[in-house]
Design a protein around this motif. Sequence first.
Motif, PDB file in Angstrom:
ATOM      1  N   GLU A 182     -45.339 -22.445   1.925  1.00 30.00           N
ATOM      2  CA  GLU A 182     -45.882 -22.422   3.275  1.00 30.00           C
ATOM      3  C   GLU A 182     -47.408 -22.354   3.230  1.00 30.00           C
ATOM      4  O   GLU A 182     -48.026 -23.243   2.702  1.00 30.00           O
ATOM      5  CB  GLU A 182     -45.253 -21.291   4.086  1.00 30.00           C
ATOM      6  N   ASP A 183     -47.996 -21.284   3.739  1.00 30.23           N
ATOM      7  CA  ASP A 183     -49.461 -21.190   3.811  1.00 30.23           C
ATOM      8  C   ASP A 183     -50.056 -20.316   2.717  1.00 30.23           C
ATOM      9  O   ASP A 183     -51.148 -19.771   2.878  1.00 30.23           O
ATOM     10  CB  ASP A 183     -49.886 -20.670   5.185  1.00 30.23           C
ATOM     11  N   LYS A 184     -49.350 -20.193   1.595  1.00 34.08           N
ATOM     12  CA  LYS A 184     -49.860 -19.415   0.465  1.00 34.08           C
ATOM     13  C   LYS A 184     -49.707 -20.210  -0.824  1.00 34.08           C
ATOM     14  O   LYS A 184     -48.773 -20.983  -0.987  1.00 34.08           O
ATOM     15  CB  LYS A 184     -49.129 -18.085   0.337  1.00 34.08           C
ATOM     16  N   ILE A 185     -50.649 -19.988  -1.730  1.00 38.10           N
ATOM     17  CA  ILE A 185     -50.611 -20.615  -3.054  1.00 38.10           C
ATOM     18  C   ILE A 185     -50.836 -19.521  -4.078  1.00 38.10           C
ATOM     19  O   ILE A 185     -51.743 -18.698  -3.933  1.00 38.10           O
ATOM     20  CB  ILE A 185     -51.699 -21.697  -3.195  1.00 38.10           C
ATOM     21  N   SER A 186     -49.999 -19.515  -5.108  1.00 38.44           N
ATOM     22  CA  SER A 186     -50.230 -18.610  -6.229  1.00 38.44           C
ATOM     23  C   SER A 186     -50.665 -19.444  -7.422  1.00 38.44           C
ATOM     24  O   SER A 186     -50.170 -20.549  -7.634  1.00 38.44           O
ATOM     25  CB  SER A 186     -48.980 -17.793  -6.558  1.00 38.44           C
ATOM     26  N   GLN A 187     -51.606 -18.905  -8.170  1.00 36.27           N
ATOM     27  CA  GLN A 187     -52.167 -19.620  -9.321  1.00 36.27           C
ATOM     28  C   GLN A 187     -52.286 -18.663 -10.493  1.00 36.27           C
ATOM     29  O   GLN A 187     -52.966 -17.651 -10.405  1.00 36.27           O
ATOM     30  CB  GLN A 187     -53.551 -20.173  -8.974  1.00 36.27           C
ATOM     31  N   GLU A 188     -51.604 -18.997 -11.601  1.00 33.04           N
ATOM     32  CA  GLU A 188     -51.744 -18.215 -12.822  1.00 33.04           C
ATOM     33  C   GLU A 188     -53.012 -18.656 -13.550  1.00 33.04           C
ATOM     34  O   GLU A 188     -53.348 -19.839 -13.564  1.00 33.04           O
ATOM     35  CB  GLU A 188     -50.545 -18.442 -13.743  1.00 33.04           C
ATOM     36  N   ALA A 242     -56.369 -11.145 -24.736  1.00 34.36           N
ATOM     37  CA  ALA A 242     -55.733 -12.058 -23.782  1.00 34.36           C
ATOM     38  C   ALA A 242     -55.300 -11.311 -22.517  1.00 34.36           C
ATOM     39  O   ALA A 242     -54.736 -10.212 -22.591  1.00 34.36           O
ATOM     40  CB  ALA A 242     -54.534 -12.733 -24.427  1.00 34.36           C
ATOM     41  N   TRP A 243     -55.557 -11.937 -21.385  1.00 37.46           N
ATOM     42  CA  TRP A 243     -55.205 -11.392 -20.077  1.00 37.46           C
ATOM     43  C   TRP A 243     -54.531 -12.465 -19.241  1.00 37.46           C
ATOM     44  O   TRP A 243     -54.743 -13.652 -19.468  1.00 37.46           O
ATOM     45  CB  TRP A 243     -56.457 -10.913 -19.344  1.00 37.46           C
ATOM     46  N   GLU A 244     -53.762 -12.033 -18.259  1.00 35.90           N
ATOM     47  CA  GLU A 244     -53.169 -12.930 -17.268  1.00 35.90           C
ATOM     48  C   GLU A 244     -53.637 -12.482 -15.893  1.00 35.90           C
ATOM     49  O   GLU A 244     -53.638 -11.279 -15.599  1.00 35.90           O
ATOM     50  CB  GLU A 244     -51.636 -12.867 -17.314  1.00 35.90           C
ATOM     51  N   ALA A 245     -54.042 -13.427 -15.085  1.00 35.75           N
ATOM     52  CA  ALA A 245     -54.405 -13.136 -13.699  1.00 35.75           C
ATOM     53  C   ALA A 245     -53.502 -13.961 -12.793  1.00 35.75           C
ATOM     54  O   ALA A 245     -53.157 -15.101 -13.120  1.00 35.75           O
ATOM     55  CB  ALA A 245     -55.862 -13.490 -13.435  1.00 35.75           C
ATOM     56  N   LEU A 246     -53.113 -13.369 -11.690  1.00 34.93           N
ATOM     57  CA  LEU A 246     -52.356 -14.092 -10.675  1.00 34.93           C
ATOM     58  C   LEU A 246     -53.154 -14.029  -9.378  1.00 34.93           C
ATOM     59  O   LEU A 246     -53.299 -12.966  -8.776  1.00 34.93           O
ATOM     60  CB  LEU A 246     -50.959 -13.503 -10.474  1.00 34.93           C
ATOM     61  N   TYR A 247     -53.710 -15.165  -9.014  1.00 34.86           N
ATOM     62  CA  TYR A 247     -54.461 -15.287  -7.764  1.00 34.86           C
ATOM     63  C   TYR A 247     -53.498 -15.729  -6.663  1.00 34.86           C
ATOM     64  O   TYR A 247     -52.607 -16.545  -6.903  1.00 34.86           O
ATOM     65  CB  TYR A 247     -55.531 -16.368  -7.884  1.00 34.86           C
ATOM     66  N   VAL A 248     -53.706 -15.212  -5.463  1.00 34.68           N
ATOM     67  CA  VAL A 248     -52.978 -15.692  -4.291  1.00 34.68           C
ATOM     68  C   VAL A 248     -54.016 -16.092  -3.261  1.00 34.68           C
ATOM     69  O   VAL A 248     -54.940 -15.323  -2.962  1.00 34.68           O
ATOM     70  CB  VAL A 248     -52.016 -14.630  -3.717  1.00 34.68           C
ATOM     71  N   ILE A 290     -61.387 -23.653  -5.617  1.00 35.16           N
ATOM     72  CA  ILE A 290     -61.915 -22.397  -5.083  1.00 35.16           C
ATOM     73  C   ILE A 290     -61.948 -21.330  -6.170  1.00 35.16           C
ATOM     74  O   ILE A 290     -62.948 -20.627  -6.336  1.00 35.16           O
ATOM     75  CB  ILE A 290     -61.076 -21.932  -3.870  1.00 35.16           C
ATOM     76  N   ILE A 291     -60.869 -21.217  -6.932  1.00 34.80           N
ATOM     77  CA  ILE A 291     -60.808 -20.226  -8.010  1.00 34.80           C
ATOM     78  C   ILE A 291     -61.889 -20.520  -9.047  1.00 34.80           C
ATOM     79  O   ILE A 291     -62.618 -19.616  -9.476  1.00 34.80           O
ATOM     80  CB  ILE A 291     -59.411 -20.192  -8.650  1.00 34.80           C
ATOM     81  N   ILE A 301     -59.096 -16.586  -1.112  1.00 36.24           N
ATOM     82  CA  ILE A 301     -58.394 -15.749  -2.078  1.00 36.24           C
ATOM     83  C   ILE A 301     -58.084 -14.420  -1.401  1.00 36.24           C
ATOM     84  O   ILE A 301     -58.989 -13.749  -0.896  1.00 36.24           O
ATOM     85  CB  ILE A 301     -59.259 -15.526  -3.337  1.00 36.24           C
ATOM     86  N   ILE A 302     -56.787 -14.050  -1.393  1.00 38.64           N
ATOM     87  CA  ILE A 302     -56.413 -12.793  -0.749  1.00 38.64           C
ATOM     88  C   ILE A 302     -55.993 -11.725  -1.754  1.00 38.64           C
ATOM     89  O   ILE A 302     -55.865 -10.560  -1.383  1.00 38.64           O
ATOM     90  CB  ILE A 302     -55.320 -12.985   0.325  1.00 38.64           C
ATOM     91  N   SER A 303     -55.772 -12.115  -3.003  1.00 38.26           N
ATOM     92  CA  SER A 303     -55.499 -11.108  -4.029  1.00 38.26           C
ATOM     93  C   SER A 303     -55.653 -11.716  -5.417  1.00 38.26           C
ATOM     94  O   SER A 303     -55.558 -12.921  -5.594  1.00 38.26           O
ATOM     95  CB  SER A 303     -54.101 -10.502  -3.871  1.00 38.26           C
ATOM     96  N   CYS A 304     -55.895 -10.816  -6.359  1.00 39.01           N
ATOM     97  CA  CYS A 304     -55.937 -11.191  -7.767  1.00 39.01           C
ATOM     98  C   CYS A 304     -55.414  -9.995  -8.553  1.00 39.01           C
ATOM     99  O   CYS A 304     -56.014  -8.921  -8.520  1.00 39.01           O
ATOM    100  CB  CYS A 304     -57.353 -11.538  -8.201  1.00 39.01           C
TER     101      CYS A 304
END
Length: 132
Positions: free
Chosen positions: A88-94, A104-110, A28-29, A121-124
């Motif tokens: 549970e029902d959430k996944i975080s992805q760096e 260079a940047w870091e993103a954290l998707y939830v 999805i990301i 996707i509920i946040s980035c």
Amino acid sequence: MRIAMSLVALLSIVSIARADDLETAQSIIRSQEKAIVSDDSATAYSFAGPPITSMYRSAAVFMYMVQNGYAPIYRHKSFELGVAKSLEDKISQEVHIIDADGVAWEALYVLERQTDGSWKIISCVLSKAVGV
């Protein structure tokens, strides 16, 4: 003994399900990233969950926000998936990003599982990488 074997089998099934969920979240990301880079606002917006769609009521407004607030995602040299975690029902992805200027940047998707079983996707959260 049977209980222990049943527990091991159940944990294996949960582990496989979580691995499938992580693969789905990563897909999805990646799909949203490709849509953003291609200026396909409708497709990019389709991966957004309710917290995002309630703030940005249309694909055009969403894309404007991405272009102006998430430029390293909109235009980048590199977009590499890092560590993913499931709870549970959430996944975080760096995600490790090198923007168009080489910064260079870091993103954290939830992502969150929706009532229909899909993932959205509920946040980035985007921040400059530290120490790079």
